[in-house]
Design a protein around this motif. Structure first.
Motif, PDB file in Angstrom:
ATOM      1  N   CYS A   1      69.393  15.640  45.784  1.00 44.27           N
ATOM      2  CA  CYS A   1      69.249  14.310  46.383  1.00 44.27           C
ATOM      3  C   CYS A   1      70.547  13.897  47.076  1.00 44.27           C
ATOM      4  CB  CYS A   1      68.828  13.272  45.342  1.00 44.27           C
ATOM      5  SG  CYS A   1      67.304  13.705  44.486  1.00 44.27           S
TER       6      CYS A   1
ATOM      7  N   ILE B   1      72.202  14.496  38.894  1.00 44.11           N
ATOM      8  CA  ILE B   1      71.544  14.445  40.199  1.00 44.11           C
ATOM      9  C   ILE B   1      72.109  13.279  40.999  1.00 44.11           C
ATOM     10  CG2 ILE B   1      69.331  13.999  41.350  1.00 44.11           C
ATOM     11  CD1 ILE B   1      67.947  15.230  38.888  1.00 44.11           C
ATOM     12  N   GLY B   2      72.332  13.517  42.288  1.00 42.74           N
ATOM     13  CA  GLY B   2      72.552  12.385  43.183  1.00 42.74           C
ATOM     14  C   GLY B   2      73.953  12.213  43.730  1.00 42.74           C
TER      15      GLY B   2
ATOM     16  N   SER C   1      74.858   9.711  32.092  1.00 45.34           N
ATOM     17  CA  SER C   1      75.641   9.585  33.330  1.00 45.34           C
ATOM     18  C   SER C   1      76.781   8.589  33.181  1.00 45.34           C
ATOM     19  CB  SER C   1      74.746   9.172  34.503  1.00 45.34           C
ATOM     20  OG  SER C   1      74.471   7.799  34.497  1.00 45.34           O
TER      21      SER C   1
ATOM     22  N   ASN D   1      70.257   5.793  36.133  1.00 43.05           N
ATOM     23  CA  ASN D   1      70.288   7.223  36.460  1.00 43.05           C
ATOM     24  C   ASN D   1      69.071   7.559  37.312  1.00 43.05           C
ATOM     25  OD1 ASN D   1      70.495   9.997  36.459  1.00 43.05           O
ATOM     26  ND2 ASN D   1      71.087  10.135  34.300  1.00 43.05           N
ATOM     27  N   TRP D   2      69.135   7.164  38.581  1.00 39.89           N
ATOM     28  CA  TRP D   2      67.973   7.264  39.467  1.00 39.89           C
ATOM     29  C   TRP D   2      67.575   8.704  39.766  1.00 39.89           C
ATOM     30  CZ3 TRP D   2      68.884   9.924  43.893  1.00 39.89           C
ATOM     31  CH2 TRP D   2      70.229  10.067  44.282  1.00 39.89           C
ATOM     32  N   GLY D   3      68.477   9.640  39.594  1.00 40.80           N
ATOM     33  CA  GLY D   3      68.132  11.048  39.835  1.00 40.80           C
ATOM     34  C   GLY D   3      66.979  11.501  38.963  1.00 40.80           C
TER      35      GLY D   3
ATOM     36  N   LEU E   1      63.765  10.615  40.624  1.00 39.90           N
ATOM     37  CA  LEU E   1      63.445  11.587  41.678  1.00 39.90           C
ATOM     38  C   LEU E   1      62.917  12.885  41.074  1.00 39.90           C
ATOM     39  CD1 LEU E   1      64.057  11.443  44.912  1.00 39.90           C
ATOM     40  CD2 LEU E   1      64.780   9.557  43.480  1.00 39.90           C
TER      41      LEU E   1
ATOM     42  N   ILE F   1      61.727   9.393  50.220  1.00 45.23           N
ATOM     43  CA  ILE F   1      61.590   8.614  48.985  1.00 45.23           C
ATOM     44  C   ILE F   1      62.744   7.615  48.853  1.00 45.23           C
ATOM     45  CG2 ILE F   1      61.469   8.720  46.466  1.00 45.23           C
ATOM     46  CD1 ILE F   1      60.428  11.612  46.777  1.00 45.23           C
TER      47      ILE F   1
ATOM     48  N   GLY G   1      65.794   9.665  49.946  1.00 40.71           N
ATOM     49  CA  GLY G   1      66.130  10.831  49.128  1.00 40.71           C
ATOM     50  C   GLY G   1      67.599  11.015  48.829  1.00 40.71           C
ATOM     51  N   VAL G   2      68.445  10.086  49.271  1.00 41.59           N
ATOM     52  CA  VAL G   2      69.892  10.210  49.072  1.00 41.59           C
ATOM     53  C   VAL G   2      70.421   8.956  48.370  1.00 41.59           C
ATOM     54  CG1 VAL G   2      72.118  10.542  50.228  1.00 41.59           C
ATOM     55  CG2 VAL G   2      70.053  11.594  51.162  1.00 41.59           C
ATOM     56  N   GLY G   3      71.368   9.125  47.478  1.00 45.36           N
ATOM     57  CA  GLY G   3      71.936   8.022  46.728  1.00 45.36           C
ATOM     58  C   GLY G   3      72.518   6.932  47.625  1.00 45.36           C
TER      59      GLY G   3
ATOM     60  N   ARG H   1      75.309   3.538  41.060  1.00 44.80           N
ATOM     61  CA  ARG H   1      75.670   3.745  39.646  1.00 44.80           C
ATOM     62  C   ARG H   1      76.083   2.445  38.958  1.00 44.80           C
ATOM     63  NH1 ARG H   1      73.297   8.430  39.265  1.00 44.80           N
ATOM     64  NH2 ARG H   1      74.186  10.095  40.543  1.00 44.80           N
TER      65      ARG H   1
END
Lengths: 403, 403
Positions: A89, A129-130, A402, B321-323, B326, B341, B354-356, B361
């Motif tokens: 991601c 991730i991320g 995290s 921790n959004w990863g 995903l 997304i 799709g990218v942070g 955080r």
């Protein structure tokens, strides 16, 4: 029993056990903790055949996309692996980072005297991730890890340690075939472990002489029966990768059956090591389903039970609460007859033909290993899924990962 | 907005709020604790129309099998409900117990002066799976609970308390429609709560005039949008039952739309009460998926995220921790494009295409309510699933339930 079945498995050895392989693991500063975080596995040849299997997650990390591409020709010279960040991601920038890493590995190997292109370098990443990787540290680390490997010290152990995240112990094993060829491997994975393929990083090596197609068959058969049937928490990673590299250095070309058997046994052993070190594990659980209408039904039913939070918490509490197994299997989209389901825990019948057995509440489940056997009584097929319990430690570890 | 939307919901009232209904709840000694454990809901008429929805689990408890049968004619006079035992996986003997209970209720009601057949009595049970009920206590309790109800005291509160298992509070609500008809309800359920239908016990009553077919439509539409979209732990009970009884005592026949709306609002409120009292809950989580190719895709994707142990433990730890979101949605068998997304937590974007996102955080998730919004960006459909976090308390409660 084939010859591979009697070959010893040696856990003190890993990817460098087969002839023709070098490895190294260093601390490149990717992990804030200063622990080992960058590993290299290098195939000195003479052959460079390779195969791979990857996560079925639709959200694939940059290194997975890269490695799928470079494997298209069935050849790999080296694998670079980092912990401390999944590079998932991370968008086009993350993919460029992976590409740059492979280019740097190729350049460093070429400088060392082994002409290598980035297209022969697989990349694997694991961790949170991320976030983008700290590329200054990764690229400097690549130079350092190639130098370390070039120094000639066998660094298989360090490589196995450098890919650890929440793992508490490194996982490696080697199988020495009586016909003088060897398969070795290392793996990592403790959480986000589920089945839709490999669900962790794993590099297997062999000095057997084999074509990419033969390696691919051996690898797919083995992972379908091992890693695909390990299900710790039902969560499938964005980064899962299993690679098999063959150097041909033994000059022995085993039969496909012998190769299949050897790769299967190495994968099964690594799988058991992953299960034993799963996040928060206090119980090692095997859910076996027999009497199913098909093997697919058996796998699906066993997986539904193995993923059920109420089953997993009951077993954490050593509680023979077999009703939860019945409730779980009743939701599996498989052919079943509630009045023919028989369940036993560690060999003691707790439910016979859908009805509780005498003494079912008194079965002792205090030991670490628990076997849940569910006979559906509607067919002749069977399968097993390996899992673990759902413990306080799992919750603790995963509620503060995290941060 | 229909008229039902502006009708007040009153949580101090339940199944006896509509005219024509009596209820009672007593301690029959089924629970070792001596707490209330037997409830009766009685429809005095003049109508006795009824509808029901049941668990989709293939392993169905005896009372579910019984109640499905007696509902075939769209009529119910009474519902008897017990906690302290699910009467599931108890074989033919368990079914005979259910039948005997219904017969006893019919006899006691007939003796009181209301000619009733067992075929007009629904039975619901909840508690541990696998044990036979103490029938001496159940049958004596039936006589006592009918006497209690006949005494004329409105026992809706006691009935709502008598069906609790691990619930910490009773759940009931009533909606008073401006056109002088009412819908009331009570529900129980705190664990083994998942969606493949109702996943708990719930009795709804109304004094509206309605045919069984109209009740059935209202009930199915409501449960599909409420209880079916509540998913605490992915585990679906063997005993789930939702019943809707109509007395016609208001002499008002609402339009189907008004009936649908009122039943939906009562179910939605009970659903929120179930979520708030779920086992081990520390967070109330709504997972909304928008931009899906179809509503089915939206439901499936939201459910996969809501069931993911790693997402649930992260939110327990207030960790953005959004990863993990995903990784979870990537395993959903739905149409998606990883690069489109977008995810937000409580309105703060954490992942865009799709990218942070910057600051992802640092999003504050310390409050009790968390909204996870996932826009798939591939269509116009949406849906939401209600869930809770995976906490130490959930593990604690479920590792020591039967012992």
């Amino acid at each position: 029993m084939t010859r591979a079945d009697v070959s010893p498995l040696v856990r003190a050895q890993g990817v460098t056990a087969p002839a023709g392989f070098r490895a190294a693991g260093i601390a490149a500063g990717i992990k804030a903790s200063g622990k080992l975080d960058l590993a290299l596995v290098f195939n000195e040849g003479p052959d460079h055949a390779a195969a791979g299997v990857f996560t079925r997650n639709q959200v694939k990390a940059a290194p997975v996309l890269w490695t799928c591409q470079v494997l298209a020709d069935g050849r790999l010279r080296a694998v670079i692996l980092n912990s401390g960040g999944a590079n998932a991601c991370t968008g086009p920038g993350g993919f460029q980072d992976t590409h740059a890493t492979a280019e740097k590995v190729a350049a460093a190997l070429s400088e060392w005297g082994t002409e290598t292109g980035a297209i022969d370098v697989a990349v694997c990443s694991t961790g949170l991730i991320g976030d983008r990787l700290p590329m200054d540290k990764v690229l400097a680390g690549v130079v350092a890890v190639v130098q370390d490997m070039a120094g000639g010290i066998t660094g298989g152990d360090e490589a196995a340690r450098a890919i650890m995240t929440t793992d508490t112990v490194p996982k490696q094993v080697a199988l020495h075939h009586p016909a003088n060829w060897t398969v070795g491997g290392m793996a990592k994975g403790a959480g986000m472990l589920a089945p839709s393929l490999a669900t962790m990083l794993c590099v297997l090596t062999t000095d057997a002489v084999a074509e990419p197609a033969g390696l691919d068959q051996a690898l797919r058969r083995a992972t379908a029966r091992t890693f695909d049937r390990l299900d710790i928490d039902g969560s499938c990673s964005t980064n899962d990768t299993v690679l098999l590299l063959a150097s041909g250095a033994s000059e022995v070309e085993p039969s496909q059956d012998d190769l299949d058997d050897a790769v299967l046994r190495v994968c099964a052993d690594l799988c058991a090591q992953l299960q034993a070190d799963a996040e928060g594990v206090t119980k090692r659980i095997t859910v076996s389903v027999t009497g199913a209408a098909s093997e697919d039904d058996a796998v699906v039913a066993a997986r539904v039970i193995a993923r059920d939070s109420l089953v997993k918490t009951a077993l954490f509490g050593s509680d023979p609460n077999w009703g939860r197994v019945l409730a779980a299997v009743g939701m599996a989209p498989v052919h079943l007859d509630p009045d023919r389901i028989t369940v036993s825990f560690n060999g003691s019948a707790v439910c016979v033909n859908g009805v509780g057995a005498p003494g079912a509440r008194d079965v002792d489940l205090s030991a670490t290993d628990i076997e849940v056997l569910v006979d559906l009584g509607v067919g002749d097929s069977q399968a097993a899924i390996q899992t673990t319990d759902l413990s306080h430690a799992y919750v603790e570890e995963n509620s503060a990962y995290s941060s």
